[in-house]
Design an enzyme around this catalytic site. Sequence first.
Site, mmCIF file in Angstrom:
data_model
loop_
_atom_site.group_PDB
_atom_site.id
_atom_site.type_symbol
_atom_site.label_atom_id
_atom_site.label_comp_id
_atom_site.label_asym_id
_atom_site.label_seq_id
_atom_site.Cartn_x
_atom_site.Cartn_y
_atom_site.Cartn_z
ATOM 1 N N CYS A 192 18.205 86.371 0.507
ATOM 2 C CA CYS A 192 17.289 85.272 0.876
ATOM 3 C C CYS A 192 16.022 85.749 1.229
ATOM 4 O O CYS A 192 15.010 84.687 1.344
ATOM 5 C CB CYS A 192 18.076 84.629 1.903
ATOM 6 S SG CYS A 192 19.759 84.079 1.942
ATOM 7 N N ASN A 216 21.094 75.734 2.616
ATOM 8 C CA ASN A 216 20.450 77.111 2.499
ATOM 9 C C ASN A 216 20.278 77.542 1.066
ATOM 10 O O ASN A 216 21.524 77.679 0.234
ATOM 11 C CB ASN A 216 21.412 78.124 3.272
ATOM 12 C CG ASN A 216 20.817 79.570 3.023
ATOM 13 O OD1 ASN A 216 20.118 79.700 2.163
ATOM 14 N ND2 ASN A 216 21.401 80.543 3.822
ATOM 15 N N HIS A 269 12.679 80.744 6.129
ATOM 16 C CA HIS A 269 14.028 80.549 5.442
ATOM 17 C C HIS A 269 14.866 79.369 6.230
ATOM 18 O O HIS A 269 15.281 79.638 7.333
ATOM 19 C CB HIS A 269 14.617 81.967 5.104
ATOM 20 C CG HIS A 269 16.064 81.757 4.751
ATOM 21 N ND1 HIS A 269 16.161 80.962 3.718
ATOM 22 C CD2 HIS A 269 17.213 82.322 5.102
ATOM 23 C CE1 HIS A 269 17.363 81.232 3.176
ATOM 24 N NE2 HIS A 269 18.123 81.941 3.888
#
Length: 340
Positions: free
Chosen positions: A119, A291, A261
């Site tokens: 990520c 996500n 994020h």
Amino acid sequence: MVAAARAAVVCGLGTHLPPRVVTNAELAREVDTSDEWIRSRTGIGRRHIAENGTATSDLAVEAGQRALKSASASGSAVAVDAVIVATTTPDHPCPATAPAVAARLGLGTVPAFDVGAVCTGFLYGLAAGGGLIAAGTAHGVLVIGAETYSSILDPADRSTRAIFGDGAGAVVLRAGEPDEPGALGPLVLGSDGTGSDLIRVPSGGSRDPVRPGHADRADPYFRMAGSKVFRNAVERMAEASQEAATRAGWTLQDIDVFVVHQANLRIMNAVADQMRLPRSRFPVHLDRVGNTAAASIPLALADAVTTGALRPGQRTALAAFGGGLTWGAATLTWPDITPV
Ligand code: UT7
């Protein structure tokens, strides 16, 4: 005489989401979960999921094309001479996805490689792109974050299926001056491999290759120790943001917008609270896309510009956390560009 290092300036932004939307209610028909649980524990309402047969490069090419259009529309005639794809879900274990993306974008024989930082991949990609520009190896770099997480999720794992979605986002970096809007400030990056087992795909790599006849013992799915990752994510993103601000000569209070994020709304809120900043400075996109790992920051940037939450001239911080474990943060003054 040594030439001054050239800054990497963000001059184009493009995104792509696969058209199919899966709501929490639809997910609840497949695994034991509910819209109420997912919304209250994560802030997510729906996500985009790629159709079978759509690979990460397909999403990356779309986002890359749009970023190039956005750069030309903003008046930056940039000849892109390097391509970086940040992804957890490459088309194949070998070769990297970026060369195929570069070829499909008609960019010829430019250097092209993947970055694997889960990520945090997009920020690692920005650092690598900025490094190519500072070294004079490249003058324009396309940095793409692209993921088809749906290809590595265990259909029976309610915790990961609730969170992750597919998508891609890209920026064009060009060589410029450090005091221009869009110039990336000093990036802060970190890793802690002692936590490498907290987020992983156990099989399919050299540690546990998947071989015919052994497939029944393999675990090819993405596994995450959610609550341990949660605590780490808050600490690391807050620390990295503070350090990036300090290196830029800013205080945290000076920063108008934090595009972080989009892992979980509770994580984002905890980061804001830990830094004693109003949550309103943290634009939220995950309610509509979940996500999207390495694609999350460019997708959130584009959404924030579109909704008016992020405007030219605003002091902006980016921060991410992910498997590895890895984390990072960056600062820039937001440039006058229109996402495509
Ligand atoms: O993207 C970068 C890295 N990733 C992240 O930053 C994600 C970080 N972690 C998280 O976002 C959260 O940890 C999750 C959303 C994954 C899980 O939320 P949590 O509040 O940490 O829950 P938990 O894992 O501690 O699980 C609590 C309970 C468990 O049930 P029991 O064992 O207490 O009976 C889970 O089985 O919640 C259950 N659970 C669910 N229940 C309904 C987990 N997922 C679901 C679900 N629906 N989708």
